[in-house]
Design an enzyme around this catalytic site. Sequence first.
Site, PDB file in Angstrom:
ATOM      1  N   LYS A  14      -1.213  67.824  70.472  1.00  0.00           N
ATOM      2  CA  LYS A  14      -1.614  67.331  71.802  1.00  0.00           C
ATOM      3  C   LYS A  14      -0.671  67.885  72.880  1.00  0.00           C
ATOM      4  O   LYS A  14      -1.122  68.447  73.871  1.00  0.00           O
ATOM      5  CB  LYS A  14      -1.580  65.794  71.846  1.00  0.00           C
ATOM      6  CG  LYS A  14      -2.474  65.127  70.810  1.00  0.00           C
ATOM      7  CD  LYS A  14      -2.445  63.615  70.926  1.00  0.00           C
ATOM      8  CE  LYS A  14      -1.125  62.976  70.543  1.00  0.00           C
ATOM      9  NZ  LYS A  14      -0.829  62.982  69.095  1.00  0.00           N
ATOM     10  N   ARG A  89      -3.338  54.668  73.162  1.00  0.00           N
ATOM     11  CA  ARG A  89      -3.151  54.615  71.715  1.00  0.00           C
ATOM     12  C   ARG A  89      -3.614  53.286  71.129  1.00  0.00           C
ATOM     13  O   ARG A  89      -3.514  53.078  69.927  1.00  0.00           O
ATOM     14  CB  ARG A  89      -1.674  54.809  71.370  1.00  0.00           C
ATOM     15  CG  ARG A  89      -1.285  56.258  71.037  1.00  0.00           C
ATOM     16  CD  ARG A  89       0.226  56.294  70.797  1.00  0.00           C
ATOM     17  NE  ARG A  89       0.665  57.380  69.960  1.00  0.00           N
ATOM     18  CZ  ARG A  89       1.176  58.522  70.421  1.00  0.00           C
ATOM     19  NH1 ARG A  89       1.254  58.756  71.700  1.00  0.00           N
ATOM     20  NH2 ARG A  89       1.605  59.438  69.561  1.00  0.00           N
ATOM     21  N   ARG A 128       9.438  70.637  62.742  1.00  0.00           N
ATOM     22  CA  ARG A 128       9.987  70.389  64.075  1.00  0.00           C
ATOM     23  C   ARG A 128      11.279  69.568  63.986  1.00  0.00           C
ATOM     24  O   ARG A 128      12.210  69.772  64.760  1.00  0.00           O
ATOM     25  CB  ARG A 128       8.963  69.656  64.943  1.00  0.00           C
ATOM     26  CG  ARG A 128       9.484  69.415  66.361  1.00  0.00           C
ATOM     27  CD  ARG A 128       8.429  68.902  67.309  1.00  0.00           C
ATOM     28  NE  ARG A 128       7.978  67.566  66.979  1.00  0.00           N
ATOM     29  CZ  ARG A 128       6.996  66.927  67.610  1.00  0.00           C
ATOM     30  NH1 ARG A 128       6.343  67.530  68.577  1.00  0.00           N
ATOM     31  NH2 ARG A 128       6.649  65.707  67.258  1.00  0.00           N
ATOM     32  N   ARG A 134      14.637  64.742  66.989  1.00  0.00           N
ATOM     33  CA  ARG A 134      13.837  63.507  67.062  1.00  0.00           C
ATOM     34  C   ARG A 134      13.928  62.754  65.743  1.00  0.00           C
ATOM     35  O   ARG A 134      13.551  63.280  64.700  1.00  0.00           O
ATOM     36  CB  ARG A 134      12.367  63.848  67.374  1.00  0.00           C
ATOM     37  CG  ARG A 134      12.111  64.076  68.829  1.00  0.00           C
ATOM     38  CD  ARG A 134      10.683  64.464  69.116  1.00  0.00           C
ATOM     39  NE  ARG A 134       9.699  63.472  68.698  1.00  0.00           N
ATOM     40  CZ  ARG A 134       8.421  63.519  69.023  1.00  0.00           C
ATOM     41  NH1 ARG A 134       7.965  64.514  69.780  1.00  0.00           N
ATOM     42  NH2 ARG A 134       7.585  62.597  68.608  1.00  0.00           N
ATOM     43  N   ARG A 146       3.845  56.749  60.928  1.00  0.00           N
ATOM     44  CA  ARG A 146       3.163  57.092  62.183  1.00  0.00           C
ATOM     45  C   ARG A 146       1.686  57.392  61.926  1.00  0.00           C
ATOM     46  O   ARG A 146       0.828  57.019  62.725  1.00  0.00           O
ATOM     47  CB  ARG A 146       3.850  58.298  62.845  1.00  0.00           C
ATOM     48  CG  ARG A 146       5.213  57.950  63.418  1.00  0.00           C
ATOM     49  CD  ARG A 146       6.048  59.185  63.691  1.00  0.00           C
ATOM     50  NE  ARG A 146       5.526  60.025  64.746  1.00  0.00           N
ATOM     51  CZ  ARG A 146       5.965  61.258  64.999  1.00  0.00           C
ATOM     52  NH1 ARG A 146       6.937  61.782  64.255  1.00  0.00           N
ATOM     53  NH2 ARG A 146       5.460  61.952  65.978  1.00  0.00           N
TER      54      ARG A 146
HETATM   55  P1  B4P Z   1       2.903  68.402  69.274  1.00  0.00           P
HETATM   56  O1  B4P Z   1       2.010  69.163  70.190  1.00  0.00           O
HETATM   57  O2  B4P Z   1       4.251  68.071  69.801  1.00  0.00           O
HETATM   58  O3  B4P Z   1       2.274  67.064  68.758  1.00  0.00           O
HETATM   59  P2  B4P Z   1       1.800  65.738  69.456  1.00  0.00           P
HETATM   60  O4  B4P Z   1       0.423  65.537  68.920  1.00  0.00           O
HETATM   61  O5  B4P Z   1       1.933  65.812  70.959  1.00  0.00           O
HETATM   62  O6  B4P Z   1       2.897  64.727  68.916  1.00  0.00           O
HETATM   63  P3  B4P Z   1       3.403  63.229  68.770  1.00  0.00           P
HETATM   64  O7  B4P Z   1       2.262  62.319  68.413  1.00  0.00           O
HETATM   65  O8  B4P Z   1       4.531  63.340  67.823  1.00  0.00           O
HETATM   66  O9  B4P Z   1       4.078  62.777  70.060  1.00  0.00           O
HETATM   67  P4  B4P Z   1       4.222  61.637  71.122  1.00  0.00           P
HETATM   68  O10 B4P Z   1       5.354  62.139  71.891  1.00  0.00           O
HETATM   69  O11 B4P Z   1       2.933  61.389  71.819  1.00  0.00           O
HETATM   70  O12 B4P Z   1       3.004  69.240  67.933  1.00  0.00           O
HETATM   71  C1  B4P Z   1       3.802  68.884  66.858  1.00  0.00           C
HETATM   72  C2  B4P Z   1       4.382  70.101  66.165  1.00  0.00           C
HETATM   73  O13 B4P Z   1       3.346  70.905  65.628  1.00  0.00           O
HETATM   74  C3  B4P Z   1       5.192  71.005  67.090  1.00  0.00           C
HETATM   75  O14 B4P Z   1       6.351  71.391  66.420  1.00  0.00           O
HETATM   76  C4  B4P Z   1       4.277  72.191  67.339  1.00  0.00           C
HETATM   77  O15 B4P Z   1       5.001  73.378  67.559  1.00  0.00           O
HETATM   78  C5  B4P Z   1       3.498  72.260  66.055  1.00  0.00           C
HETATM   79  N1  B4P Z   1       2.149  72.792  66.250  1.00  0.00           N
HETATM   80  C6  B4P Z   1       1.325  72.492  67.281  1.00  0.00           C
HETATM   81  N2  B4P Z   1       0.137  73.169  67.152  1.00  0.00           N
HETATM   82  C7  B4P Z   1       0.252  73.879  65.964  1.00  0.00           C
HETATM   83  C8  B4P Z   1      -0.643  74.776  65.269  1.00  0.00           C
HETATM   84  N3  B4P Z   1      -1.851  75.066  65.741  1.00  0.00           N
HETATM   85  N4  B4P Z   1      -0.223  75.311  64.086  1.00  0.00           N
HETATM   86  C9  B4P Z   1       1.018  75.023  63.616  1.00  0.00           C
HETATM   87  N5  B4P Z   1       1.909  74.216  64.234  1.00  0.00           N
HETATM   88  C10 B4P Z   1       1.535  73.647  65.408  1.00  0.00           C
HETATM   89  O16 B4P Z   1       4.593  60.235  70.388  1.00  0.00           O
HETATM   90  C11 B4P Z   1       5.857  59.921  69.840  1.00  0.00           C
HETATM   91  C12 B4P Z   1       6.063  58.400  69.747  1.00  0.00           C
HETATM   92  O17 B4P Z   1       6.134  57.823  71.087  1.00  0.00           O
HETATM   93  C13 B4P Z   1       4.980  57.567  69.070  1.00  0.00           C
HETATM   94  O18 B4P Z   1       5.118  57.543  67.664  1.00  0.00           O
HETATM   95  C14 B4P Z   1       5.227  56.157  69.706  1.00  0.00           C
HETATM   96  O19 B4P Z   1       6.307  55.493  69.093  1.00  0.00           O
HETATM   97  C15 B4P Z   1       5.622  56.481  71.137  1.00  0.00           C
HETATM   98  N6  B4P Z   1       4.463  56.439  72.062  1.00  0.00           N
HETATM   99  C16 B4P Z   1       3.991  57.501  72.766  1.00  0.00           C
HETATM  100  N7  B4P Z   1       2.910  57.134  73.480  1.00  0.00           N
HETATM  101  C17 B4P Z   1       2.683  55.819  73.210  1.00  0.00           C
HETATM  102  C18 B4P Z   1       1.683  54.878  73.628  1.00  0.00           C
HETATM  103  N8  B4P Z   1       0.678  55.233  74.436  1.00  0.00           N
HETATM  104  N9  B4P Z   1       1.743  53.605  73.146  1.00  0.00           N
HETATM  105  C19 B4P Z   1       2.729  53.226  72.327  1.00  0.00           C
HETATM  106  N10 B4P Z   1       3.703  54.066  71.882  1.00  0.00           N
HETATM  107  C20 B4P Z   1       3.685  55.366  72.307  1.00  0.00           C
END
Ligand code: B4P
Length: 190
Positions: A14, A89, A128, A134, A146
């Site tokens: 995302k 979420r 990562r 993290r 998660r």
């Molecule tokens: P990202 O792009 O970073 O993944 P994400 O889906 O944004 O991540 P996440 O769910 O962890 O984050 P958030 O900060 O929202 O990609 C992950 C990895 O994959 C990277 O290393 C990237 O390089 C790699 N990658 C991407 N695309 C790829 C591909 N095509 N092929 C190979 N590798 C690839 O959430 C973190 C925490 O914050 C949650 O657990 C929760 O505790 C809290 N939080 C956030 N929002 C919240 C909400 N609305 N309510 C309650 N808690 C919340």
Amino acid sequence: MINLILFGPPGSGKGTQAAKLVDKYRLVHISTGDLFRYEMGNDTPLGLEAKGYMDKGQLVPDSVTIGMLKNKVDSCPDVEGFIFDGFPRTIPQAEALNELLESMDTSVSALISLDVHDDEIVARLLERGKTSGRKDDANEEVIRKRIEVYESETSPVYDYYAQSGKSMKINGIGSLDDIFGRLSDAIDNL
Ligand code: B4P
């Protein structure tokens, strides 16, 4: 206005894709995960509260998250639209977002979910975790937690927006450019 929800399990890409989409569509990117990490990095009371949940792979309570999101949206007047990344979420978060957008005479345009299987998620996040610092990426148990939280608390948000025909799935496996192409096609067809 175009208001997109970028959806999917942790590590589905995302944040990665949102960064590319804002350049193309000139939308404001709001990532609740990034907002929490900023607060944590500055040791604010909000950050300290969020840290306790995030490090264990749990969701931060709705009362905290919704208030923070509203403040962020309010600080961005006169924009062409938003990409919400990692929000909503939970169903209460989705209801709060609908109310907020309604008060601005707009609404959610679409929810686009990146479809990625569990083993790929675990592999990406452990990779990562080697460099991100993290805690929630550092061990498989927290990553599996998660994913479990996503299934139980977050995936119903997909069905919530499906009721009004706004939810769609995109294959989240492949190169960054391939996935970006799929997302762009979906947005251009809205
Ligand atoms: P990202 O792009 O970073 O993944 P994400 O889906 O944004 O991540 P996440 O769910 O962890 O984050 P958030 O900060 O929202 O990609 C992950 C990895 O994959 C990277 O290393 C990237 O390089 C790699 N990658 C991407 N695309 C790829 C591909 N095509 N092929 C190979 N590798 C690839 O959430 C973190 C925490 O914050 C949650 O657990 C929760 O505790 C809290 N939080 C956030 N929002 C919240 C909400 N609305 N309510 C309650 N808690 C919340």
